[in-house]
Design a protein around this motif. Structure first.
Motif, PDB file in Angstrom:
ATOM      1  N   PHE A 400       0.837  -1.184   0.000  1.00  0.00           N
ATOM      2  CA  PHE A 400       0.000   0.000   0.000  1.00  0.00           C
ATOM      3  C   PHE A 400       0.881   1.246   0.000  1.00  0.00           C
ATOM      4  O   PHE A 400       1.974   1.260   0.515  1.00  0.00           O
ATOM      5  CB  PHE A 400      -0.944  -0.023   1.200  1.00  0.00           C
ATOM      6  CG  PHE A 400      -2.032  -1.041   1.042  1.00  0.00           C
ATOM      7  CD1 PHE A 400      -1.959  -2.268   1.654  1.00  0.00           C
ATOM      8  CD2 PHE A 400      -3.121  -0.764   0.229  1.00  0.00           C
ATOM      9  CE1 PHE A 400      -2.959  -3.209   1.476  1.00  0.00           C
ATOM     10  CE2 PHE A 400      -4.129  -1.712   0.056  1.00  0.00           C
ATOM     11  CZ  PHE A 400      -4.048  -2.946   0.684  1.00  0.00           C
ATOM     12  N   ARG A 401       0.298   2.263  -0.560  1.00  0.00           N
ATOM     13  CA  ARG A 401       1.071   3.472  -0.739  1.00  0.00           C
ATOM     14  C   ARG A 401       1.359   4.154   0.571  1.00  0.00           C
ATOM     15  O   ARG A 401       0.623   4.043   1.532  1.00  0.00           O
ATOM     16  CB  ARG A 401       0.305   4.445  -1.630  1.00  0.00           C
ATOM     17  CG  ARG A 401       0.280   4.025  -3.072  1.00  0.00           C
ATOM     18  CD  ARG A 401      -0.749   4.806  -3.830  1.00  0.00           C
ATOM     19  NE  ARG A 401      -2.077   4.274  -3.585  1.00  0.00           N
ATOM     20  CZ  ARG A 401      -3.139   4.566  -4.326  1.00  0.00           C
ATOM     21  NH1 ARG A 401      -3.027   5.387  -5.330  1.00  0.00           N
ATOM     22  NH2 ARG A 401      -4.303   4.059  -4.048  1.00  0.00           N
ATOM     23  N   LYS A 402       2.459   4.900   0.555  1.00  0.00           N
ATOM     24  CA  LYS A 402       2.768   5.744   1.697  1.00  0.00           C
ATOM     25  C   LYS A 402       1.884   6.973   1.597  1.00  0.00           C
ATOM     26  O   LYS A 402       1.622   7.480   0.501  1.00  0.00           O
ATOM     27  CB  LYS A 402       4.247   6.136   1.603  1.00  0.00           C
ATOM     28  CG  LYS A 402       4.721   6.923   2.780  1.00  0.00           C
ATOM     29  CD  LYS A 402       6.207   7.237   2.681  1.00  0.00           C
ATOM     30  CE  LYS A 402       6.565   8.144   3.839  1.00  0.00           C
ATOM     31  NZ  LYS A 402       7.355   9.253   3.547  1.00  0.00           N
ATOM     32  N   ASN A 403       1.455   7.463   2.760  1.00  0.00           N
ATOM     33  CA  ASN A 403       0.624   8.669   2.770  1.00  0.00           C
ATOM     34  C   ASN A 403       1.539   9.893   2.803  1.00  0.00           C
ATOM     35  O   ASN A 403       2.003  10.320   3.861  1.00  0.00           O
ATOM     36  CB  ASN A 403      -0.306   8.667   3.982  1.00  0.00           C
ATOM     37  CG  ASN A 403      -1.281   9.835   3.942  1.00  0.00           C
ATOM     38  OD1 ASN A 403      -1.570  10.384   2.877  1.00  0.00           O
ATOM     39  ND2 ASN A 403      -1.775  10.236   5.101  1.00  0.00           N
ATOM     40  N   LEU A 405       2.727  13.619   2.752  1.00  0.00           N
ATOM     41  CA  LEU A 405       2.232  14.927   3.224  1.00  0.00           C
ATOM     42  C   LEU A 405       0.840  14.813   3.855  1.00  0.00           C
ATOM     43  O   LEU A 405      -0.135  15.389   3.338  1.00  0.00           O
ATOM     44  CB  LEU A 405       2.187  15.928   2.051  1.00  0.00           C
ATOM     45  CG  LEU A 405       3.497  16.149   1.286  1.00  0.00           C
ATOM     46  CD1 LEU A 405       3.258  17.058   0.087  1.00  0.00           C
ATOM     47  CD2 LEU A 405       4.542  16.763   2.199  1.00  0.00           C
ATOM     48  N   PRO A 406       0.704  14.084   4.943  1.00  0.00           N
ATOM     49  CA  PRO A 406      -0.623  13.972   5.571  1.00  0.00           C
ATOM     50  C   PRO A 406      -1.144  15.358   5.939  1.00  0.00           C
ATOM     51  O   PRO A 406      -0.421  16.163   6.529  1.00  0.00           O
ATOM     52  CB  PRO A 406      -0.370  13.104   6.797  1.00  0.00           C
ATOM     53  CG  PRO A 406       1.108  13.020   6.967  1.00  0.00           C
ATOM     54  CD  PRO A 406       1.750  13.377   5.685  1.00  0.00           C
ATOM     55  N   LYS A 421       0.631  16.072  -3.080  1.00  0.00           N
ATOM     56  CA  LYS A 421       0.293  14.691  -2.705  1.00  0.00           C
ATOM     57  C   LYS A 421       0.092  13.847  -3.950  1.00  0.00           C
ATOM     58  O   LYS A 421       0.586  12.729  -4.063  1.00  0.00           O
ATOM     59  CB  LYS A 421      -0.994  14.667  -1.870  1.00  0.00           C
ATOM     60  CG  LYS A 421      -0.778  14.944  -0.409  1.00  0.00           C
ATOM     61  CD  LYS A 421      -2.113  15.091   0.319  1.00  0.00           C
ATOM     62  CE  LYS A 421      -2.757  13.760   0.655  1.00  0.00           C
ATOM     63  NZ  LYS A 421      -2.030  12.973   1.655  1.00  0.00           N
ATOM     64  N   GLN A 425       2.219  10.667  -5.236  1.00  0.00           N
ATOM     65  CA  GLN A 425       1.486   9.402  -5.160  1.00  0.00           C
ATOM     66  C   GLN A 425       1.626   8.565  -6.413  1.00  0.00           C
ATOM     67  O   GLN A 425       1.727   7.352  -6.358  1.00  0.00           O
ATOM     68  CB  GLN A 425      -0.009   9.724  -4.944  1.00  0.00           C
ATOM     69  CG  GLN A 425      -0.770   8.641  -4.250  1.00  0.00           C
ATOM     70  CD  GLN A 425      -0.609   8.709  -2.740  1.00  0.00           C
ATOM     71  OE1 GLN A 425      -0.738   9.766  -2.129  1.00  0.00           O
ATOM     72  NE2 GLN A 425      -0.315   7.591  -2.134  1.00  0.00           N
TER      73      GLN A 425
ATOM     74  N   ASP B 108      -7.156  12.168   5.586  1.00  0.00           N
ATOM     75  CA  ASP B 108      -6.980  13.202   4.562  1.00  0.00           C
ATOM     76  C   ASP B 108      -8.264  13.433   3.777  1.00  0.00           C
ATOM     77  O   ASP B 108      -8.551  14.560   3.363  1.00  0.00           O
ATOM     78  CB  ASP B 108      -5.843  12.818   3.602  1.00  0.00           C
ATOM     79  CG  ASP B 108      -4.476  13.105   4.199  1.00  0.00           C
ATOM     80  OD1 ASP B 108      -3.471  12.691   3.601  1.00  0.00           O
ATOM     81  OD2 ASP B 108      -4.420  13.736   5.262  1.00  0.00           O
ATOM     82  N   PHE B 145      -5.681   3.661   4.089  1.00  0.00           N
ATOM     83  CA  PHE B 145      -6.325   4.059   2.836  1.00  0.00           C
ATOM     84  C   PHE B 145      -7.661   3.318   2.702  1.00  0.00           C
ATOM     85  O   PHE B 145      -7.842   2.254   3.298  1.00  0.00           O
ATOM     86  CB  PHE B 145      -5.431   3.735   1.636  1.00  0.00           C
ATOM     87  CG  PHE B 145      -4.266   4.661   1.491  1.00  0.00           C
ATOM     88  CD1 PHE B 145      -3.086   4.413   2.186  1.00  0.00           C
ATOM     89  CD2 PHE B 145      -4.329   5.785   0.693  1.00  0.00           C
ATOM     90  CE1 PHE B 145      -2.005   5.277   2.079  1.00  0.00           C
ATOM     91  CE2 PHE B 145      -3.251   6.645   0.575  1.00  0.00           C
ATOM     92  CZ  PHE B 145      -2.091   6.396   1.277  1.00  0.00           C
TER      93      PHE B 145
END
Lengths: 784, 254
Positions: A400-403, A405-406, A421, A425, B108, B145
């Motif tokens: 799964f992607r890194k989040n 700039l939350p 972001k 992404q 977010d 997510f």
């Protein structure tokens, strides 16, 4: 499977059109480059059609002397001589011109006396024109914009005459700017010219041209050896003799520059094709992601992996074939205009419309093969797609992607944060955009450098193509070294003059091959493209041309032997020089005298501190006043170099401008296609954001902004690559023509242009092209 | 009984779509009122125009004819951007397909919506966490997510997103349609809770179990209102409520 392909084509209409256009541009360039590289065959076809001789001899003697000499040569199968008159530094003027054309050396022959007149290939002809008839070679006519019926005045220091153009012909020995230029006149006019020649050159053996001879050699004879033998033998009998074979003319005079052009066009075509292939990879991957449920459904109902992959591949194969076909047809449609306007002038040859099956089918099949492989490999991920998984979950990634700039932890404006972001992404998308923008920026930088060197400061490019060039030329009456030295001293006193020098050349032999043995009054001002070592200073030193050095396997510090008839002289190689298509050796005047070559100079070259058209004209005027009768003619070479008469520079400048436009068009199309794909991929996301309250303007701004980091980095990288690689690449293109190290002017400041232009264009295009968002309701975007 | 405040009113509302060159009239001359504090359920058979009505009421789609006023403000003539601004201030959405942005974390998704109305990020985080607690979503889950959580959890997060800007109305389009039974109950409980706290809710559903939560029902058929009736406040454990509602629907031909 055909239905699948049709369905895919229907779905992706915009992408289809854009891809077609890019493919068309690429194959247009590729095919045009191939057509432009065909001039060796064009030359040979014309040679066969007109029964062109194997070689030509021009000499200062009469026809009988030449024929007497040739009759004793076993290798001569057939020869014909005709009288000729050389008029040097002839200027052409016409009511059509805003100014007089630059001077050139013309060889006149009589329409009745010239043996080749009846064999000439005429492009235009009208024997009924009034006045004195002039039949002109097509290079002179086309570079001056003349046609049959035009009134012209020709003049030199010793001759003035008005003519009406009665015919324009192609001459494959004397019809190019690199040799003498042929003109044919009626017998009465020719007789007058002969009289002028005899009056002007009072000594019967003066160094001029009185005979043109065409020679055919016997079966199996080496034409080049025969030419050498004829020149060497005849030179013993006459004051002046020169000769060249049809092969050598074809290689050096008629096709060298156009082949360089073709190489440029081909290089750009390859880059655009690479961009096309990247687009294929990008769009196929996006399509698979987008249609994963459909692919799952197809697999579920029984379609095989091969069939589905075949359909995806087939879509691009069909597009590639269609685009290539269109590009090839467009090439055939546009080439005649390109040829008529520019290439005919460069080559001096008429390209006749014809189908080129090997080029056309080669391009078509080659492009399709490359697309087939690329597209098929791009569909590999379908192999592992299980129908149930595809239908339920789509394509899954285990990581799964890194989040990035939350929002809860990063301060900043909402639109900027969301744009960044998004940029961070979409790594795969960013990579594709990076590669494409890199390629576009590189091509832009390359084009920019070429444009700068062919339009703004042509000095370096000029030197590469034509060698040493001055700003002002003074043609002298007394060509002896002493007289020339005295004249040069006077010219040095003129304000604004920085360098005064002269050079002349004779033919020598190095390693059995002819070379231009160039001697100079002063080696310091000589700008001959020295790239290794230093200029010669002593009478036993020489600077060698790269082709000669490579042929002889020598370098700086080695010795070479130059022969002039029976005499041979050795020189120490102090430096290597380069310019297109040259076999040269540079020595000092003292070295020439040591070799037994009498020092005579026809023309003095002058350079100014800050040349422009007016200052050069002023120097020429003052020079004429100072030196009186010694100056028989002058030439503003600076004006010529920067004018449309400088055909090689003009032609390459045109091609560069054309390629810059094509580059911009490709970039717009590529960005449009990328945006379309990005937009389709993120349409649902935009719909959701619109639903919760983002305005269309905000979303468009975020989208455009999200592309900026990648565009900025990629365009900077591409510009930097162009900065460092443009000279090595240019050198690679020209290596076959005697250039090892290109030294085009590459200004660091030029890098800013592609970076700013491409980044700005991407932002603007993205913002404009995403205007579609305004027209769709949030509900519509979510549903689509 | 005190007269209820009207928050949404339609006058001769019509919506048509062009399909294959032909006009398809989905909503026809509809006069309707939505009251503040109500849990309004819109029901009807398939193709009756329920979702179309919902999206038109909320400004997600523009009507073909007629007028929509919102607390007295006519939103019919608003352009796209003005409607977006209107929605962020006054409406919250819960979709059947959930429609959280896949590329953003749960937190977010909520904060970006909240930032649209100018709320400060620090305040938003606290507010969002309070709402997440209210709907039973842990802080750890908010860092994930949408693809990493269950449907029910995601839909509850969507409710939080809908609430973050304190909207006048929550519009829910078959919010339980893609969920399992546990998820259905969880989401319906959340909607009931927020309605009990005073939040106006308009929900489209074809499911009686979901419809039971409403206190007012509008039944659509062929683009028009077939009937409206008061269901009374939902009380958990009222076994006869289901039958009363079913009876009313069957009278209208459901």
């Amino acid at each position: 499977m055909v239905k699948l392909i049709k369905a895919n084509l229907r779905k992706d209409r915009t992408v289809l059109v854009i891809f077609l256009l890019i493919m068309m541009l690429s194959t247009l360039l590729m095919h045009t480059g191939l057509m432009a590289s065909d001039y060796k065959n064009v030359y040979d076809r014309h040679a066969e059609a007109t029964g062109l001789a194997d070689y030509i001899l021009v000499s200062s003697s009469d026809s009988d002397t030449v024929q007497d000499f040739l009759s004793q040569k076993a290798y001569v199968k057939e020869s014909s001589s005709s009288e000729a008159v050389l008029i040097q530094s002839l200027e052409l003027d016409s009511a059509k011109f805003s100014k007089k054309r630059n001077a050139a050396d013309w060889i006149f022959q009589s329409t009745e006396g010239a043996s080749d007149f009846s064999h000439l290939y005429f492009i235009e002809r009208d024997d009924s024109v009034p006045g004195n008839k002039l039949y002109l070679n097509l290079y002179s006519a086309y570079s001056s914009g003349l046609c049959v019926g035009d009134r012209v005045a020709v003049s030199s220091d010793v001759y003035q005459q008005e003519f009406t153009i009665a015919g324009i012909f192609q001459h494959q020995f004397l019809g190019n700017s690199y040799t003498y230029l042929s003109a044919m006149v009626e017998p009465e006019v020719f007789a007058n010219l002969r009289q002028v020649q005899e009056e002007f050159y009072q000594q019967p053996d003066a160094r001029t041209i009185r005979t043109v001879t065409y020679v055919d050699v016997g079966e199996g004879c080496d034409v080049e050896e025969c030419v050498k033998d004829s020149k060497a033998g005849l030179s013993e009998r006459v004051v002046f003799c020169d000769g060249i074979s049809a092969n050598e003319q074809r290689e050096y005079a008629y096709t060298a520059v156009v082949n360089i052009l073709a190489a440029f066009i081909g290089a750009f075509a390859v880059i655009i094709m690479a961009i096309c292939l990247i687009i294929i990879v990008f769009t196929i991957n996006n399509n698979i992601s987008r249609d994963v449920a459909n692919i799952g459904a197809l697999k579920a109902v029984g379609f095989t992996v091969g069939q589905i992959r075949g359909a995806l591949t087939g879509e691009y194969l069909i597009l590639g074939a269609a685009g290539s076909f269109m590009g090839i047809v467009l090439s055939y449609a546009l080439y005649p205009a390109l040829e008529y306007l520019y290439i005919r002038e460069i080559t001096g040859l008429v390209w006749e419309k014809r189908f080129m099956p090997s080029a056309s089918f080669g391009v078509l099949l080659g492009v399709m093969a490359v697309i087939l492989v690329t597209a098929f490999l791009s569909t590999m991920r379908i192999r592992k797609l299980h129908p149930a998984t595809a239908l339920r979950f789509g394509l899954q990634s285990n990581s799964f992607r890194k989040n990035h700039l939350p929002l809860s932890e990063t301060r900043g404006k909402l639109d900027l944060l969301l744009a960044l972001k998004s940029a961070l992404q979409n790594k795969a998308q960013n990579l594709i955009i990076f590669v494409i923008v890199l390629a576009v920026a590189f091509v832009t930088m390359f084009s920019g450098v070429l444009y700068y060197n062919t339009k703004v400061d042509i000095s370096h490019f000029q030197r590469i193509v034509q060698g040493d060039v001055g700003d002002a030329y003074f043609y002298v009456k007394d060509t002896s070294a002493e007289a020339v030295d005295e004249t040069m001293e006077k010219l040095r006193t003129i304000e604004g003059v920085s360098q005064v020098y002269s050079m002349n050349s004779v033919t020598g032999i190095i390693g059995g091959e002819e070379v231009n043995f160039i001697y100079v009054t002063d080696s310091d001002p000589i700008d001959c493209g020295l790239f290794e070592g230093e200029m010669m200073a002593e009478d036993n030193e020489a600077v060698l041309g790269l082709p000669v050095a490579e042929r002889m396997g020598v370098g700086v510090g080695d010795e070479v032997e130059v022969s002039f008839g029976e005499k041979s002289v050795r020189f120490l190689v102090t430096g290597l020089q380069q310019s297109v298509m040259n076999e040269r050796i540079y020595v000092t005047q003292e070295a020439a005298l040591r070799a037994g070559v009498p020092a005579n100079y026809r023309m003095i070259r002058v350079r100014l501190h800050k040349p422009d058209n007016e200052s050069v004209d002023r120097v020429l005027e003052q020079g004429r006043e100072l030196c009186g009768d010694q100056i028989v003619n002058t030439e503003n070479q600076f004006k010529y170099q920067h004018s449309d008469e400088n055909t090689p520079v003009l032609a390459i400048g045109f091609v560069v401008a054309f390629l810059v436009v094509l580059n911009i068009a490709t970039m717009i199309l590529v960005i449009r296609l990328l945006l379309k794909t990005v937009f389709v991929k993120r349409e649902r996301e935009f719909g959701i954001k619109k639903a919760v309250g983002f305005t269309s303007s905000q979303l468009r701004y975020q989208l455009a902004l999200s592309l900026i980091p990648t565009a900025l980095i990629a365009s900077a990288a591409g510009a930097l690559a162009g900065y460092f690689l443009v000279n090595p690449l240019f050198g690679l293109v020209l290596h076959g023509y005697g250039i090892k190290n290109s030294d085009l002017i590459v200004k660091a400041g030029l890098m800013v242009i592609p970076v700013v232009a491409i980044t700005a264009m991407i932002f603007l295009l993205c913002y404009l092209m995403s205007g579609r968002m305004k027209r769709l309701s949030a509900y519509g975007l979510i549903q689509e | 009984m005190a007269e209820k405040e009207v928050i949404i009113k339609t006058e001769k509302l019509s919506k048509s779509f062009s399909v294959g060159g032909k006009q398809q009239h989905v909503i026809k001359n509809l006069d309707l009122q939505i009251y503040k504090g109500d849990f309004t359920v819109i029901m009807g058979s398939s193709g009756a125009g329920k979702s179309t009505l919902l999206y038109t009421l909320s400004g997600m789609d523009k009507p073909s004819l007629g007028r929509i006023t919102y607390c007295g403000q006519d939103i019919t003539g608003m352009n796209d951007d003005k409607l977006a601004v209107f929605r962020r201030k006054h409406c919250g959405f819960v979709f059947q397909q959930i429609h959280l942005v896949d590329s953003m974390s749960i937190m977010d998704n909520v904060i970006s919506t909240g930032m649209l109305t100018g709320q400060k990020q620090k305040d938003l985080k606290e507010k969002a966490m309070e709402l997440f607690r209210r709907v039973g979503i842990s802080e750890e889950l908010t860092r994930k997510f949408p693809a990493q959580i269950s449907g029910g959890e995601a839909q509850r997060c969507a409710v939080v997103r809908a609430l973050i800007n304190d909207p006048d109305v929550i519009f829910a389009d078959e919010p339980t349609g893609a969920l399992n039974s546990a998820g259905v109950k969880a989401v319906l409980d959340v909607l009931t809770d927020i309605n009990n706290a005073g939040q106006s809710v308009v929900m489209v559903t074809h499911d009686i179990k979901s419809a039971r939560r409403g206190d007012r029902m509008i039944y659509l058929q062929d683009g028009g209102v077939m009937g409206e009736f008061d269901l009374g406040k939902y009380v958990s454990g009222d076994k006869q409520r289901h039958e009363r509602i079913r009876g009313s629907l069957e009278e209208m031909g459901w």
